[in-house]
Design a protein around this motif. Structure first.
Motif, PDB file in Angstrom:
ATOM      1  N   LEU A 101       2.951   8.059 -38.719  1.00 41.85           N
ATOM      2  CA  LEU A 101       1.640   7.473 -38.504  1.00 41.85           C
ATOM      3  C   LEU A 101       0.964   8.058 -37.272  1.00 41.85           C
ATOM      4  O   LEU A 101      -0.262   8.097 -37.181  1.00 41.85           O
ATOM      5  CB  LEU A 101       1.764   5.953 -38.350  1.00 41.85           C
ATOM      6  N   TRP A 196      -2.190   2.000 -46.292  1.00 40.25           N
ATOM      7  CA  TRP A 196      -1.115   1.270 -45.599  1.00 40.25           C
ATOM      8  C   TRP A 196      -1.335  -0.241 -45.650  1.00 40.25           C
ATOM      9  O   TRP A 196      -0.383  -1.007 -45.742  1.00 40.25           O
ATOM     10  CB  TRP A 196      -1.025   1.728 -44.145  1.00 40.25           C
ATOM     11  N   ALA A 211       3.184   0.859 -47.980  1.00 40.69           N
ATOM     12  CA  ALA A 211       3.746   0.505 -46.683  1.00 40.69           C
ATOM     13  C   ALA A 211       5.082  -0.207 -46.828  1.00 40.69           C
ATOM     14  O   ALA A 211       6.015   0.031 -46.057  1.00 40.69           O
ATOM     15  CB  ALA A 211       2.755  -0.369 -45.913  1.00 40.69           C
TER      16      ALA A 211
END
Length: 308
Positions: A101, A196, A211
């Motif tokens: 990320l 996400w 996610a």
């Protein structure tokens, strides 16, 4: 390349992988026009999206995974907890997801993300109210990092939106430097846009299927680590991250045993088929762990926030 002859991996598979990399997630319905266009370009004949079968997609996914294995990437699939649609997602199979990320978000934005996750899985995840989601305003109010480094997050930090007004605790790396409210809102929009987070009609942010697949290990290590011993005793808080008794995947939307001390949770999409296999109809259902009545009115997810 010799792979073309060995396992059928050719330009069609490369085009599919490129399309998947650009999207990050894909359903079967979304894959149909993509695969039809790829086949049309390769064969120079018309291919309709409706002609693409689920087996075609599985074949492309299998060959893509063979190509991705050396890069620690894998296309996995999971059923959406609400729609029951199968979601295919490109996930990192070995390295730290938070590091991944970091390629899209700054260190301070990652710290903000961790504060949001702490709110989802600590503050808004209490024994009698397992919401595991966060309203937009509550999330934006977390733009300000806790002062003094690593102090406990209080109800004041979270504004007046905290569930039950209870205090939370922050996990390692969730302090960082404050963002502006506008920056926090932009990060939330980016997390939704990149697949996400999901945002419900009532304004709750929750983790998406992608996610949940990618963060499964991180979530259990982060939020269950301190709870494992405590959950063994009678009357102690259950684990923060729980798994469906039927399909064994993480539950953030579903039903729970009416006894908050019991660990049994089942996805909404799994409930009927699970009890049918046990030959238990409505009014006859009992928890498979503690044997208490399964009332179907004790929820996991935003429905657990009775204020709505």
């Amino acid at each position: 390349m010799s792979r073309d002859d060995d396992d059928g991996y050719d330009n069609r598979n490369r085009a599919f992988l490129q399309a998947f990399l650009a999207r990050g997630t894909m359903t079967f319905e979304e894959s149909q026009p993509v695969l039809a266009a790829i086949s049309k370009a390769h064969d120079h004949t018309d291919h309709l999206a409706a002609d693409i079968t689920e087996q075609d997609l599985k074949t492309y996914v299998h060959r893509a995974n063979n190509a991705l294995s050396s890069f620690d990437l894998e296309i996995r699939s999971s059923l959406h907890q609400s729609t029951r649609k199968r979601i295919y997602a490109l996930v990192n199979s070995t390295s730290d997801t938070m590091s991944q990320l970091a390629t899209s978000f700054s260190a301070d934005e990652i710290s903000f993300l961790k504060r949001v996750l702490d709110a989802m899985f600590i503050t808004n995840n209490r024994p009698r109210k397992e919401v595991m989601a966060i309203k937009g305003m509550q999330a934006i109010q977390l733009h300000k990092a806790p002062g003094g480094g690593r102090r406990r997050t209080t109800a004041a930090d979270m504004g007046n939106e905290t569930m039950d007004g209870e205090t939370g605790r922050e996990t390692q790396g969730s302090s960082g430097t404050s963002l502006t409210m506008a920056q926090a809102e932009k990060v939330l929009a980016g997390l939704v846009g990149q697949g996400w987070f999901e945002k419900s009609r009532k304004g709750y942010y929750s983790l998406s299927p992608r996610a949940l697949m990618e963060l499964r290990g991180w979530l259990t290590e982060t939020y269950n680590e301190d709870e494992e011993e405590a959950s063994d005793g009678e009357g102690q808080e259950p684990l923060k991250i729980k798994f469906c008794f039927a399909c064994k995947e993480i539950v953030t939307v579903g039903q729970r045993c009416r006894d908050w001390r019991c660990q049994c949770r089942i996805h909404d999409i799994c409930v009927n088929s699970f009890f049918q296999t046990r030959r238990q109809g409505q009014g006859e259902r009992t928890c498979p762990i503690c044997r208490k009545e399964w009332d179907g009115e004790s929820f996991v997810g935003e429905r657990a926030d009775r204020r709505d």
